[in-house]
Design a protein around this motif. Structure first.
Motif, PDB file in Angstrom:
ATOM      1  N   GLN A   1       0.815  -1.219   0.000  1.00  0.00           N
ATOM      2  CA  GLN A   1       0.000   0.000   0.000  1.00  0.00           C
ATOM      3  C   GLN A   1       0.850   1.271   0.000  1.00  0.00           C
ATOM      4  N   ARG A   2       2.118   1.169   0.387  1.00  0.00           N
ATOM      5  CA  ARG A   2       3.008   2.330   0.380  1.00  0.00           C
ATOM      6  C   ARG A   2       3.582   2.621  -1.010  1.00  0.00           C
ATOM      7  N   VAL A   3       3.427   1.697  -1.939  1.00  0.00           N
ATOM      8  CA  VAL A   3       3.946   1.899  -3.297  1.00  0.00           C
ATOM      9  C   VAL A   3       3.037   2.889  -4.027  1.00  0.00           C
ATOM     10  N   PRO A   4       3.621   3.931  -4.660  1.00  0.00           N
ATOM     11  CA  PRO A   4       2.793   4.905  -5.388  1.00  0.00           C
ATOM     12  C   PRO A   4       2.023   4.231  -6.527  1.00  0.00           C
ATOM     13  N   GLY A   5       0.749   4.577  -6.637  1.00  0.00           N
ATOM     14  CA  GLY A   5      -0.095   4.011  -7.689  1.00  0.00           C
ATOM     15  C   GLY A   5      -0.979   2.875  -7.211  1.00  0.00           C
ATOM     16  N   VAL A   6      -0.784   2.443  -5.978  1.00  0.00           N
ATOM     17  CA  VAL A   6      -1.596   1.352  -5.421  1.00  0.00           C
ATOM     18  C   VAL A   6      -2.787   1.968  -4.704  1.00  0.00           C
TER      19      VAL A   6
ATOM     20  N   VAL B   1      -3.257  -6.472  -5.797  1.00  0.00           N
ATOM     21  CA  VAL B   1      -3.195  -5.017  -5.699  1.00  0.00           C
ATOM     22  C   VAL B   1      -4.187  -4.412  -6.670  1.00  0.00           C
ATOM     23  N   ILE B   2      -4.866  -3.361  -6.218  1.00  0.00           N
ATOM     24  CA  ILE B   2      -5.744  -2.603  -7.106  1.00  0.00           C
ATOM     25  C   ILE B   2      -4.934  -1.421  -7.641  1.00  0.00           C
ATOM     26  N   GLY B   3      -4.789  -1.370  -8.941  1.00  0.00           N
ATOM     27  CA  GLY B   3      -4.006  -0.313  -9.570  1.00  0.00           C
ATOM     28  C   GLY B   3      -4.145  -0.376 -11.075  1.00  0.00           C
ATOM     29  N   ASN B   4      -3.255   0.297 -11.768  1.00  0.00           N
ATOM     30  CA  ASN B   4      -3.255   0.339 -13.218  1.00  0.00           C
ATOM     31  C   ASN B   4      -2.573  -0.919 -13.735  1.00  0.00           C
TER      32      ASN B   4
ATOM     33  N   SER C   1      -1.815  -1.779 -16.731  1.00  0.00           N
ATOM     34  CA  SER C   1      -0.882  -1.580 -17.848  1.00  0.00           C
ATOM     35  C   SER C   1       0.423  -0.922 -17.405  1.00  0.00           C
ATOM     36  N   ASP C   2       0.540  -0.538 -16.152  1.00  0.00           N
ATOM     37  CA  ASP C   2       1.740   0.140 -15.649  1.00  0.00           C
ATOM     38  C   ASP C   2       2.779  -0.913 -15.220  1.00  0.00           C
ATOM     39  N   GLN C   3       3.788  -1.113 -16.088  1.00  0.00           N
ATOM     40  CA  GLN C   3       4.835  -2.104 -15.791  1.00  0.00           C
ATOM     41  C   GLN C   3       5.715  -1.634 -14.638  1.00  0.00           C
ATOM     42  N   ARG C   4       5.872  -0.329 -14.508  1.00  0.00           N
ATOM     43  CA  ARG C   4       6.691   0.223 -13.421  1.00  0.00           C
ATOM     44  C   ARG C   4       6.076  -0.110 -12.058  1.00  0.00           C
ATOM     45  N   LEU C   5       4.753  -0.111 -11.976  1.00  0.00           N
ATOM     46  CA  LEU C   5       4.063  -0.465 -10.736  1.00  0.00           C
ATOM     47  C   LEU C   5       4.393  -1.898 -10.336  1.00  0.00           C
ATOM     48  N   ARG C   6       4.388  -2.797 -11.295  1.00  0.00           N
ATOM     49  CA  ARG C   6       4.719  -4.204 -11.006  1.00  0.00           C
ATOM     50  C   ARG C   6       6.163  -4.346 -10.501  1.00  0.00           C
ATOM     51  N   GLU C   7       7.070  -3.609 -11.139  1.00  0.00           N
ATOM     52  CA  GLU C   7       8.475  -3.676 -10.720  1.00  0.00           C
ATOM     53  C   GLU C   7       8.664  -3.123  -9.315  1.00  0.00           C
ATOM     54  N   GLU C   8       8.009  -2.002  -9.019  1.00  0.00           N
ATOM     55  CA  GLU C   8       8.130  -1.421  -7.682  1.00  0.00           C
ATOM     56  C   GLU C   8       7.522  -2.334  -6.615  1.00  0.00           C
TER      57      GLU C   8
END
Length: 182
Positions: A120-125, A141-144, A146-153
């Motif tokens: 939950q502390r990761v931006p975009g979550v 996780v509920i988020g975007n 298509s955002d590959q950067r979110l998955r990596e973070e």
């Protein structure tokens, strides 16, 4: 200087089933002590009450075979076997060990809470939910999506936590759209 030897503690486990049976047996023994005390009081005083123990032993002594005795004996045998099983049954393990120099354990729910808080502390979550199992830690996780950067973070944030749990459980991170949850 001598080297200090570290001793690992025992793994936490649930209460044994025999614990509750022992409490019940203790209560039954207290009742038996009250009955015996009542009969002793009757014997050594001038009270005109009827003693229970002598009446019960007289009733048992006068018994002859009845049809209920065989099922009662079988039921007593089954109860005895269940009590033996409860006494020797291994206790379920309630905690997961963490890789550490000292003995540290966490409940699976605590591992899940730790991973959920980190996700939950990761931006975009927008939200997170974790289920910690014996061989895997599943983070949704509920988020975007298509955002590959979110998955990596998320992987960078959660992998160190998953590696803390002994046995190296597999980390599964799944990103879902908010609309998919409804």
């Amino acid at each position: 200087m001598s080297e200090i030897q570290t001793v690992r503690g025992h793994r936490p486990a649930a209460s044994p089933a025999a614990r509750y049976l022992a409490v019940l047996l203790g209560l039954l023994l207290v009742v038996a002590a009250v009955v015996a005390g009542r009969d002793l009081y009757i014997r050594y005083t001038d009270v005109e009450w009827q003693p229970w123990v002598s009446a019960a032993t007289g009733w048992i002594g006068d018994l002859t075979y009845r049809a209920w005795m065989l099922p009662a004996g079988i039921a007593a045998l089954i109860i005895g076997l269940l009590l033996i099983w409860a006494a020797i049954r291994p206790r379920t393990k309630t905690h997961r060990e963490l890789t550490s120099e000292v003995a540290v354990w966490m409940r699976p729910v605590d591992v899940a809470r730790m991973c959920t808080a980190s996700a939950q502390r990761v931006p975009g979550v927008m939200g997170a939910h974790t289920v910690a199992r014996k061989r895997s830690i599943d983070v949704t996780v509920i988020g975007n999506t298509s955002d590959q950067r979110l998955r990596e973070e998320l992987q960078q944030s959660l992998q160190p936590l998953a590696s803390l749990v002994a046995g190296s459980p597999r980390l599964n991170v799944q990103v879902q759209n908010k609309e998919a949850i409804k």
